[in-house]
Design a protein around this motif. Structure first.
Motif, PDB file in Angstrom:
ATOM      1  N   UNK A 142      45.702  44.054  39.028  1.00 49.65           N
ATOM      2  CA  UNK A 142      45.732  42.819  38.623  1.00 49.65           C
ATOM      3  C   UNK A 142      46.167  42.563  39.938  1.00 49.65           C
ATOM      4  N   UNK A 143      47.205  42.626  40.474  1.00 51.65           N
ATOM      5  CA  UNK A 143      47.806  42.878  41.681  1.00 51.65           C
ATOM      6  C   UNK A 143      46.491  42.171  42.757  1.00 51.65           C
ATOM      7  N   UNK A 144      45.569  43.401  42.901  1.00 46.10           N
ATOM      8  CA  UNK A 144      44.343  43.530  43.116  1.00 46.10           C
ATOM      9  C   UNK A 144      43.059  42.132  43.138  1.00 46.10           C
ATOM     10  N   UNK A 145      43.264  41.737  42.369  1.00 42.99           N
ATOM     11  CA  UNK A 145      42.026  40.761  41.792  1.00 42.99           C
ATOM     12  C   UNK A 145      41.120  41.498  41.124  1.00 42.99           C
ATOM     13  N   UNK A 146      41.476  42.939  40.877  1.00 47.65           N
ATOM     14  CA  UNK A 146      40.472  43.273  40.043  1.00 47.65           C
ATOM     15  C   UNK A 146      40.025  43.226  38.729  1.00 47.65           C
ATOM     16  N   UNK A 147      41.039  42.500  38.335  1.00 47.28           N
ATOM     17  CA  UNK A 147      40.496  42.440  36.222  1.00 47.28           C
ATOM     18  C   UNK A 147      39.987  40.541  36.160  1.00 47.28           C
ATOM     19  N   UNK A 148      39.848  39.987  37.438  1.00 43.24           N
ATOM     20  CA  UNK A 148      39.225  38.812  37.041  1.00 43.24           C
ATOM     21  C   UNK A 148      37.229  39.489  37.339  1.00 43.24           C
ATOM     22  N   UNK A 149      36.601  39.255  36.102  1.00 45.48           N
ATOM     23  CA  UNK A 149      35.142  39.411  35.672  1.00 45.48           C
ATOM     24  C   UNK A 149      34.524  39.097  36.626  1.00 45.48           C
ATOM     25  N   UNK A 150      34.985  38.370  37.358  1.00 45.71           N
ATOM     26  CA  UNK A 150      33.345  38.007  38.563  1.00 45.71           C
ATOM     27  C   UNK A 150      33.628  39.469  39.555  1.00 45.71           C
ATOM     28  N   UNK A 151      34.317  39.986  39.410  1.00 40.25           N
ATOM     29  CA  UNK A 151      34.197  41.138  40.766  1.00 40.25           C
ATOM     30  C   UNK A 151      33.652  42.367  40.725  1.00 40.25           C
ATOM     31  N   UNK A 152      32.740  42.698  41.698  1.00 35.98           N
ATOM     32  CA  UNK A 152      31.462  43.381  41.165  1.00 35.98           C
ATOM     33  C   UNK A 152      32.025  44.404  41.756  1.00 35.98           C
ATOM     34  N   UNK A 153      30.909  45.443  41.113  1.00 41.32           N
ATOM     35  CA  UNK A 153      31.146  46.675  40.938  1.00 41.32           C
ATOM     36  C   UNK A 153      31.637  47.110  42.645  1.00 41.32           C
TER      37      UNK A 153
END
Length: 122
Positions: free
Chosen positions: A66-77
């Motif tokens: 979450x802190x790295x912003x990876x839980x945002x649905x727009x983050x790609x693989x």
């Protein structure tokens, strides 16, 4: 037969998975991925074999996801993979590889399907 467990010793599910494997009569190869780390190619191969996307394999509880912003649905693989290589704790565990396949074993009992084949082929 070789069974490989990508293991975090502080994880109860991971420890339980290893005990289930040992109870089946096998001694797994244990890779402590927090110490050894991951390569991008290794993660891609494991995820492909397990039928997982990087997002599905990402640990979000007690990890920096979450802190790295990876839980945002727009983050790609690709972004998630790069973060997993940099922060090995982002990969959910345990991932078990056996001759029968590769699986994220949460709960630990999911490993039993990977062990049955050993008994069938013996």
């Amino acid at each position: 037969m070789t069974i490989v467990v990508h293991h975090n010793p502080s994880c109860g599910t991971s420890r339980n998975t290893i005990e289930l494997i040992r109870a089946s009569g096998e001694e797994p190869v244990i890779i402590e991925y927090l110490t050894e780390g991951w390569t991008r190619a290794q993660l891609l191969a494991l995820f492909a074999a397990a039928g997982l996307t990087p997002r599905e394999a990402m640990r979000t509880v007690r990890s920096p996801a979450e802190e790295l912003g990876l839980t945002n649905p727009g983050v790609d693989d690709e972004t998630i993979l790069a973060a997993m290589v940099e922060h090995p704790v982002l990969v959910n565990r345990p991932i078990v590889a056996s001759p029968r396949g590769v699986r994220l074993c949460r709960p630990a009992e999911l490993v039993l399907d990977l062990l049955d084949a050993a008994g069938d082929k013996s």
